[in-house]
Scaffold this active site. Structure first.
Site, PDB file in Angstrom:
ATOM      1  N   TYR A 157       0.847  -1.198   0.000  1.00 28.69           N
ATOM      2  CA  TYR A 157       0.000   0.000   0.000  1.00 28.69           C
ATOM      3  C   TYR A 157       0.883   1.249   0.000  1.00 28.69           C
ATOM      4  CZ  TYR A 157      -4.357   2.527   0.902  1.00 28.69           C
ATOM      5  OH  TYR A 157      -5.462   3.347   0.789  1.00 28.69           O
TER       6      TYR A 157
ATOM      7  N   ASP B 173      10.500  -3.409  -6.378  1.00 27.99           N
ATOM      8  CA  ASP B 173      11.025  -4.480  -7.234  1.00 27.99           C
ATOM      9  C   ASP B 173      12.084  -5.320  -6.515  1.00 27.99           C
ATOM     10  OD1 ASP B 173       9.648  -3.693  -9.837  1.00 27.99           O
ATOM     11  OD2 ASP B 173      10.570  -1.828  -9.212  1.00 27.99           O
TER      12      ASP B 173
ATOM     13  N   HIS C 195       5.683  -3.015 -13.151  1.00 28.99           N
ATOM     14  CA  HIS C 195       6.986  -2.818 -13.812  1.00 28.99           C
ATOM     15  C   HIS C 195       7.505  -4.218 -14.130  1.00 28.99           C
ATOM     16  CE1 HIS C 195      10.895  -1.377 -14.871  1.00 28.99           C
ATOM     17  NE2 HIS C 195      11.484  -1.594 -13.705  1.00 28.99           N
TER      18      HIS C 195
ATOM     19  N   VAL D  50      12.273  -6.375  -3.540  1.00 27.92           N
ATOM     20  CA  VAL D  50      11.826  -7.388  -2.574  1.00 27.92           C
ATOM     21  C   VAL D  50      10.841  -8.379  -3.201  1.00 27.92           C
ATOM     22  CG1 VAL D  50      12.147  -5.760  -0.658  1.00 27.92           C
ATOM     23  CG2 VAL D  50       9.878  -6.036  -1.632  1.00 27.92           C
ATOM     24  N   GLN D  51      10.503  -8.150  -4.471  1.00 23.62           N
ATOM     25  CA  GLN D  51       9.450  -8.970  -5.088  1.00 23.62           C
ATOM     26  C   GLN D  51       9.792 -10.453  -5.129  1.00 23.62           C
ATOM     27  OE1 GLN D  51       8.313  -7.244  -8.866  1.00 23.62           O
ATOM     28  NE2 GLN D  51       7.461  -5.403  -7.906  1.00 23.62           N
TER      29      GLN D  51
ATOM     30  N   GLU E  17      11.360  27.609 -14.562  1.00 22.50           N
ATOM     31  CA  GLU E  17      11.079  27.879 -15.975  1.00 22.50           C
ATOM     32  C   GLU E  17      11.100  26.590 -16.800  1.00 22.50           C
ATOM     33  OE1 GLU E  17      13.943  30.408 -17.878  1.00 22.50           O
ATOM     34  OE2 GLU E  17      12.658  30.759 -19.623  1.00 22.50           O
TER      35      GLU E  17
HETATM   36  P1  NDP Z   1       6.651   1.535  -2.641  1.00 17.49           P
HETATM   37  O1  NDP Z   1       8.084   1.658  -2.300  1.00 17.49           O
HETATM   38  O2  NDP Z   1       5.795   2.735  -2.448  1.00 17.49           O
HETATM   39  O3  NDP Z   1       6.028   0.282  -1.862  1.00 17.49           O
HETATM   40  C1  NDP Z   1       5.796   0.349  -0.569  1.00 17.49           C
HETATM   41  C2  NDP Z   1       4.950  -0.857  -0.189  1.00 17.49           C
HETATM   42  O4  NDP Z   1       5.729  -2.052  -0.339  1.00 17.49           O
HETATM   43  C3  NDP Z   1       4.506  -0.736   1.210  1.00 17.49           C
HETATM   44  O5  NDP Z   1       3.226  -1.275   1.328  1.00 17.49           O
HETATM   45  C4  NDP Z   1       5.536  -1.592   1.880  1.00 17.49           C
HETATM   46  O6  NDP Z   1       5.062  -2.189   3.061  1.00 17.49           O
HETATM   47  C5  NDP Z   1       5.750  -2.719   0.905  1.00 17.49           C
HETATM   48  N1  NDP Z   1       7.011  -3.400   1.169  1.00 17.49           N
HETATM   49  C6  NDP Z   1       8.253  -2.876   1.152  1.00 17.49           C
HETATM   50  N2  NDP Z   1       9.165  -3.822   1.468  1.00 17.49           N
HETATM   51  C7  NDP Z   1       8.484  -4.949   1.690  1.00 17.49           C
HETATM   52  C8  NDP Z   1       8.857  -6.277   2.049  1.00 17.49           C
HETATM   53  N3  NDP Z   1      10.135  -6.616   2.217  1.00 17.49           N
HETATM   54  N4  NDP Z   1       7.882  -7.182   2.227  1.00 17.49           N
HETATM   55  C9  NDP Z   1       6.591  -6.856   2.046  1.00 17.49           C
HETATM   56  N5  NDP Z   1       6.156  -5.638   1.695  1.00 17.49           N
HETATM   57  C10 NDP Z   1       7.093  -4.699   1.511  1.00 17.49           C
HETATM   58  O7  NDP Z   1       6.510   0.950  -4.124  1.00 17.49           O
HETATM   59  P2  NDP Z   1       6.051   1.707  -5.429  1.00 17.49           P
HETATM   60  O8  NDP Z   1       4.598   1.933  -5.366  1.00 17.49           O
HETATM   61  O9  NDP Z   1       6.972   2.844  -5.705  1.00 17.49           O
HETATM   62  O10 NDP Z   1       6.371   0.580  -6.509  1.00 17.49           O
HETATM   63  C11 NDP Z   1       5.550  -0.571  -6.619  1.00 17.49           C
HETATM   64  C12 NDP Z   1       5.699  -1.110  -8.017  1.00 17.49           C
HETATM   65  O11 NDP Z   1       5.220  -0.134  -8.938  1.00 17.49           O
HETATM   66  C13 NDP Z   1       7.140  -1.410  -8.437  1.00 17.49           C
HETATM   67  O12 NDP Z   1       7.154  -2.530  -9.257  1.00 17.49           O
HETATM   68  C14 NDP Z   1       7.532  -0.169  -9.221  1.00 17.49           C
HETATM   69  O13 NDP Z   1       8.555  -0.408 -10.158  1.00 17.49           O
HETATM   70  C15 NDP Z   1       6.212   0.121  -9.917  1.00 17.49           C
HETATM   71  N6  NDP Z   1       6.062   1.497 -10.365  1.00 17.49           N
HETATM   72  C16 NDP Z   1       6.279   2.524  -9.491  1.00 17.49           C
HETATM   73  C17 NDP Z   1       6.114   3.827  -9.904  1.00 17.49           C
HETATM   74  C18 NDP Z   1       6.264   4.951  -8.924  1.00 17.49           C
HETATM   75  O14 NDP Z   1       5.921   6.060  -9.291  1.00 17.49           O
HETATM   76  N7  NDP Z   1       6.733   4.769  -7.711  1.00 17.49           N
HETATM   77  C19 NDP Z   1       5.738   4.166 -11.283  1.00 17.49           C
HETATM   78  C20 NDP Z   1       5.439   3.007 -12.108  1.00 17.49           C
HETATM   79  C21 NDP Z   1       5.630   1.729 -11.657  1.00 17.49           C
HETATM   80  P3  NDP Z   1       5.721  -1.872   4.476  1.00 17.49           P
HETATM   81  O15 NDP Z   1       6.698  -0.766   4.338  1.00 17.49           O
HETATM   82  O16 NDP Z   1       4.531  -1.529   5.239  1.00 17.49           O
HETATM   83  O17 NDP Z   1       6.378  -3.132   4.828  1.00 17.49           O
END
Ligand code: NDP
Length: 331
Positions: free
Chosen positions: A25, A82, A107, A84-85, A231
Site C-alpha cells: 500500500y 522491485d 513494472h 523485494v518482489q 522555468e
Molecule cells: P513503494 O516503495 O511505495 O512500496 C511500498 C509498499 O511495499 C509498502 O506497502 C511496503 O510495506 C511494501 N514493502 C516494502 N518492502 C516490503 C517487504 N520486504 N515485504 C513486504 N512488503 C514490503 O513501491 P512503489 O509503489 O513505488 O512501486 C511498486 C511497483 O510499482 C514497483 O514494481 C515499481 O517499479 C512500480 N512502479 C512505481 C512507480 C512509482 O511512481 N513509484 C511508477 C510506475 C511503476 P511496508 O513498508 O509496510 O512493509
C-alpha cells in the site's frame, strides 16, 4: 505500429465477482486501490502489519497479511518495491495464488530478468503506468487518467487480455490510452530513461553549475537560471503538449537560433555512452550488478547517494529556495 487501447476497448463487467488484491500500500498501491474502489471493483489490501497497513485501514479497506490477501484474491497486483518482489513472491504469493488467477506487475523487472517465474496455471500481465502514484490518483479524480503500458506474458485462462484491459479501465488508464508493449520493452525503456537520459540531464546541470560558478557568475543567478525559477518545468510542459521542437516557437528567435545551431555540438557525443547503457540493460549486465548490490547491502548505492546529497549544488539550492519566494506547489 503498437496498438493503443481506450475505454471503448475494455469491458469493466469482466471484473464482476472478482476480488483484486493490492499487495503493498505504497506509492502505486494506494492510488490503485482507491481508483479501483471508485470504479466499483471489489478491492482488498495485503501488507505487512505496520504504518502502511494502518493507512489502508484508515482509508476504509479490508487489510490482510500478504499471503491471506493473495489467497482471497482472483487478481493479485504486485505493488511492492522491485527489490523485494522475488523473496515475497516465493514465500507469500506463489503458494497461495488461486489456479486460473492473474498476477499483475506495474513494472517488468522481476519477470524480464527471470527473478520471478510464475506458475503455469496463472495469467501473468503487466500494467505499468507512466506516472507516479499521486499522479495516478489525481488524474483519476479529475476525470482523466495516466497512460500506461500493457502486456500479457502468460495467458493461462484465454481471457487474460480482456481482464487486464478491464483493470486498466478501472484504474483510469484507458481514459488516456494504454499502449501494447512487453515486459522486455517496458523494462528496458524504463531503465534506459533512468540510466541514459536522466544521467545526461543531471550531468548537464552539474557541469553547467561548475563551469559558470568557477567563472565568476553568482551562485544565486546560476541556480535561478538553471533550476530554481521553475522555468524548465514550463518548457517541459510545452514539450509534452506541443512537441520537442515545435515548442521552440514559444522562445525568442535568438533562443531558437542558439538552440538549433548548437545541438549538433553535443548530440553525437552522447551516442556512444547511451548505446553502452542500453547494451548493459539488454544483456542483463546492469540487472546482475543491481542484484549483487542488493546482496552486498547496498554498499555502493549508499555511498553514491551520500556523495550526491552532499554536493555543493544541493546546499546552495536549499539556501536559495529559502531566500526566494516561489510557490513551488503551484508550478
Ligand atoms: P513503494 O516503495 O511505495 O512500496 C511500498 C509498499 O511495499 C509498502 O506497502 C511496503 O510495506 C511494501 N514493502 C516494502 N518492502 C516490503 C517487504 N520486504 N515485504 C513486504 N512488503 C514490503 O513501491 P512503489 O509503489 O513505488 O512501486 C511498486 C511497483 O510499482 C514497483 O514494481 C515499481 O517499479 C512500480 N512502479 C512505481 C512507480 C512509482 O511512481 N513509484 C511508477 C510506475 C511503476 P511496508 O513498508 O509496510 O512493509
Amino acid at each position: 505500429m503498437a496498438r493503443i487501447f481506450y475505454d471503448e476497448d475494455a469491458v469493466l463487467s469482466i471484473l464482476d465477482g472478482s476480488t483484486v488484491g493490492i499487495i503493498g500500500y505504497g506509492n502505486q498501491g494506494r492510488a490503485w486501490a482507491m481508483n479501483l474502489r471508485d470504479s466499483g471493483v471489489q478491492v482488498i489490501v495485503g501488507n505487512v502489519r505496520d504504518s502502511y497497513w494502518d493507512r489502508a485501514v484508515a482509508d476504509g479497506f479490508h487489510v490482510y497479511g500478504i499471503s491471506e490477501a493473495v489467497e482471497r484474491s482472483d487478481i493479485v497486483c504486485i505493488l511492492i518495491p522491485d527489490e523485494v518482489q522475488k523473496t515475497v513472491y516465493r514465500s507469500q504469493v506463489e503458494p497461495y495464488m488461486k489456479s486460473n488467477g492473474m498476477i499483475v506487475f506495474a513494472h517488468g523487472f522481476s519477470i524480464r530478468y527471470g527473478l520471478i517465474n510464475p506458475r503455469r496455471d496463472v495469467d501473468v500481465a503487466l500494467l505499468a503506468p507512466r506516472m507516479i502514484g499521486v499522479g495516478v490518483r489525481k488524474l483519476y479524480e479529475s476525470g482523466y487518467g495516466a497512460p500506461a503500458f500493457v502486456a500479457v506474458k502468460q495467458d493461462a485462462t484465454g481471457v487474460a487480455w480482456p481482464k487486464i484491459l478491464a483493470l486498466a479501465k478501472a484504474l483510469g488508464f484507458t481514459r488516456a490510452g494504454v499502449i501494447e508493449s512487453s515486459f522486455e520493452e517496458e523494462t528496458e525503456l524504463d531503465l534506459f530513461t533512468e540510466q541514459a537520459v536522466m544521467p545526461i540531464i543531471i550531468s548537464t546541470f552539474l557541469k553547467a553549475y561548475e563551469i559558470l560558478v568557477s567563472r565568476g557568475y553568482s551562485v544565486e543567478a546560476v541556480l535561478t537560471e538553471l533550476i530554481a525559477s521553475g522555468e524548465l518545468i514550463e518548457v517541459f510542459r510545452q514539450v509534452c503538449k506541443l512537441g520537442l521542437m515545435s515548442q521552440l516557437i514559444l522562445h525568442s528567435k535568438t533562443s531558437q537560433y542558439g538552440q538549433l545551431s548548437r545541438i549538433g555540438r553535443y548530440i553525437d557525443r552522447i551516442h556512444e555512452p547511451m548505446v553502452r547503457s542500453l547494451e548493459e540493460i539488454a544483456s542483463g549486465v546492469f540487472s546482475e550488478e543491481w542484484v549483487r548490490e542488493q546482496e552486498l547491502g547496498y554498499l555502493n548505492f549508499r555511498r553514491l547517494l551520500e556523495e550526491a546529497l552532499s554536493l555543493q549544488i544541493e546546499k546552495d539550492s536549499e539556501d536559495l529556495r529559502r531566500r526566494l519566494r516561489i510557490p513551488y506547489d503551484m508550478l
